[in-house]
Scaffold this active site. Structure first.
Site, PDB file in Angstrom:
ATOM      1  N   ARG A  17      44.091  15.470  58.193  1.00 26.19           N
ATOM      2  CA  ARG A  17      44.047  14.970  56.805  1.00 26.19           C
ATOM      3  C   ARG A  17      44.460  16.034  55.798  1.00 26.19           C
ATOM      4  O   ARG A  17      44.757  15.721  54.647  1.00 26.19           O
ATOM      5  CB  ARG A  17      42.638  14.447  56.489  1.00 26.19           C
ATOM      6  N   THR A  78      33.204  17.176  69.809  1.00 30.41           N
ATOM      7  CA  THR A  78      32.403  18.317  69.380  1.00 30.41           C
ATOM      8  C   THR A  78      31.465  18.806  70.474  1.00 30.41           C
ATOM      9  O   THR A  78      31.190  20.004  70.583  1.00 30.41           O
ATOM     10  CB  THR A  78      31.582  17.959  68.129  1.00 30.41           C
ATOM     11  N   GLY A 136      27.084  11.035  60.088  1.00 25.95           N
ATOM     12  CA  GLY A 136      26.119  10.541  61.052  1.00 25.95           C
ATOM     13  C   GLY A 136      24.739  10.479  60.420  1.00 25.95           C
ATOM     14  O   GLY A 136      24.402  11.278  59.545  1.00 25.95           O
ATOM     15  N   GLU A 151      26.195   8.346  65.164  1.00 30.43           N
ATOM     16  CA  GLU A 151      27.434   8.493  64.405  1.00 30.43           C
ATOM     17  C   GLU A 151      27.713   7.206  63.630  1.00 30.43           C
ATOM     18  O   GLU A 151      27.350   6.109  64.052  1.00 30.43           O
ATOM     19  CB  GLU A 151      28.601   8.815  65.346  1.00 30.43           C
ATOM     20  N   ASN A 166      23.447  13.841  58.911  1.00 31.81           N
ATOM     21  CA  ASN A 166      23.651  15.020  59.740  1.00 31.81           C
ATOM     22  C   ASN A 166      24.664  15.957  59.109  1.00 31.81           C
ATOM     23  O   ASN A 166      25.777  15.555  58.775  1.00 31.81           O
ATOM     24  CB  ASN A 166      24.139  14.583  61.128  1.00 31.81           C
ATOM     25  N   LYS A 329      50.620  48.878  39.138  1.00 31.74           N
ATOM     26  CA  LYS A 329      50.508  48.773  40.597  1.00 31.74           C
ATOM     27  C   LYS A 329      50.295  50.168  41.162  1.00 31.74           C
ATOM     28  O   LYS A 329      51.074  51.074  40.889  1.00 31.74           O
ATOM     29  CB  LYS A 329      51.779  48.137  41.170  1.00 31.74           C
TER      30      LYS A 329
END
Length: 442
Positions: A17, A78, A136, A151, A166, A329
């Protein structure tokens, strides 16, 4: 109590995503890869860190070094990722963390450990988000102990109405984790091994506790929009800490800080200031609007900006002054010295109480090597001076405006490095007329 605590961080996800070639754990948050924040927090609490990564994630492995990495070649969920990480452990207790929960605090992580040490077979983190969404749900018994986690995709309507969600992180003894992870199955909507399935197994063995945290701290990051929300939360946390330390932030919401920024009391930061990694602001300095700082030290009483840029290696000493559209710098600016307008100094050391005129620059790079410019105490550099490094301008010296300085300037001398002006009578008007005629003729 277990003698050794290991954090197992699950970081194998690509985060589709995010629409990025980078793994989700490498997305930038607060100027750093997301996983950096979680590792820095875990280092305060645990003895060892193991990061579970995916195949081909060499950049991520390099980022988390010197901490250990193990590779999850098959992304089977998982529970599978956690098993790969836990399998290399031998004893002690383990905290399982997710790389996309970078705002977890050391306090909450310690609370999770404490809950485990109080005699619970398993302790986990939960939250009550404003919108529970697809998190979940944590199912508890009448006595408040956790029974299981379901879930969202597998939850009934009644279970989806539960507000306790969760957050993913959990803690248990390594021997117990290995046993539970070996006994979960992929019998669910995703056909994956869910880490959350170990909760029901743990509940049969002993009490399971839930430590609650806030959504601001525990919400996961799965999209660019959620990453932006996390950035806002992180910045709010950093700004609040700066205010509590005695700094003045005139418009906090417009100021961007880095997690390692050190800000002393009575520092004033004006609106629209960006502070990157490695910046220390000492007591009483002022950072004026629209300035950009990274890798620099600003000493007591110095003023920076507006519209100034301080790059890595720069030190602005006590009561020095950097003005608008000035870039430094790897430059050491001496006590009380001023660089007020439109100037670039690179690889330069400036002594005390010197003044660098508008439009002056050091030519520090020859296309291959960097060279240094040294300007002494009480020097006056005329406007539009070009100092071609390596070059030294000694104490009390001056350069005439518009000079190109290519040789050392002795102490107390005035250096002219420009061609003598010559005026041609009438030539200016004639040239303008010729150009105008040419323009009219097309």
């Amino acid at each position: 109590m277990s003698s050794t605590t290991t954090a197992v961080i699950l970081a194998a996800g690509m985060g589709t995503r995010m629409k990025s070639r980078l793994p989700k754990a490498m997305q930038r948050l607060g100027n750093r890869p997301m996983i950096w924040h979680l590792i820095e927090t875990a280092r305060q609490i645990v003895d060892r860190i193991v990061v579970v990564i995916g195949p081909g994630m060499d950049e991520l492995a390099q980022q988390v070094s010197p901490h250990e990495t193990v590779i999850q070649y098959d992304r089977l969920g998982t529970g599978h990722a956690a098993k790969i990480g836990v399998d290399i452990l031998h004893d002690g207790r383990a905290i399982i963390l997710y790389a996309d929960n970078p705002l977890l605090t050391a306090n909450t992580m310690q609370r999770l450990l404490n809950a485990h040490d109080e005699g619970h077979a398993l302790s986990l983190l939960g939250m009550r988000p404003v919108v529970a969404g697809h998190y979940g749900r944590i199912v508890t018994r009448v006595d408040g102990q956790v029974e299981r986690i379901v879930e969202f995709k597998d939850a009934s309507e009644a279970e989806r109405s539960i507000t306790l969600c969760n957050a993913g992180m959990m803690c248990a003894d390594v021997t117990h984790l290995k046993n539970w992870l070996n006994n979960i199955t992929p019998e669910n909507a995703q056909n994956e091994y869910y880490l959350t399935d170990i909760v029901a197994l743990a509940a049969k063995q002993g009490p399971v506790s839930c430590v609650e945290g806030t959504e601001e701290e525990l919400a996961g990051i799965n999209s660019r929009a959620e990453l932006a929300q996390a950035e806002n939360r992180l910045q709010q946390r950093l700004r609040q800490n700066a205010l509590e330390q005695g700094a003045t932030l005139i418009d906090p919401s417009s100021i961007f800080l880095d997690p390692d920024t050190i800000i002393a009391r009575d520092v004033v930061i004006e609106p629209n200031v960006f502070i990157g990694p490695g910046v220390t602001l000492e007591e009483g300095c002022v950072i004026r609007a629209f300035s950009h700082l990274e890798g620099c030290l600003v000493k007591k009483g110095a003023t920076i900006g507006p519209y100034a840029r301080l790059r890595p290696g720069t030190v602005c000493r006590e009561n020095s002054h950097i003005g608008n559209f000035v870039e430094l710098k790897n430059t050491d600016l001496g006590v009380g010295s001023k660089v007020n307008h439109l100037t670039y100094l690179g690889d330069t050391k400036v002594g005390k109480m010197s003044n660098i005129g508008a439009g002056s620059i050091t030519c520090n790079y020859d296309g291959v090597f960097k060279h240094r410019t040294t300007i002494g105490n009480n020097c006056f550099i005329g406007s539009n001076s070009v100092m071609v490094a390596p070059v030294q301008i000694e104490d009390d010296a001056m350069t005439a405006a518009g000079s190109v300085i290519t040789q050392a300037v002795p102490s107390g001398a005035l250096a002219f490095g420009r061609a003598r002006q010559e005026n041609k009578a009438g030539k200016g008007r004639a040239l303008q007329q010729a150009l105008q005629k040419k323009k009219e003729q097309g």
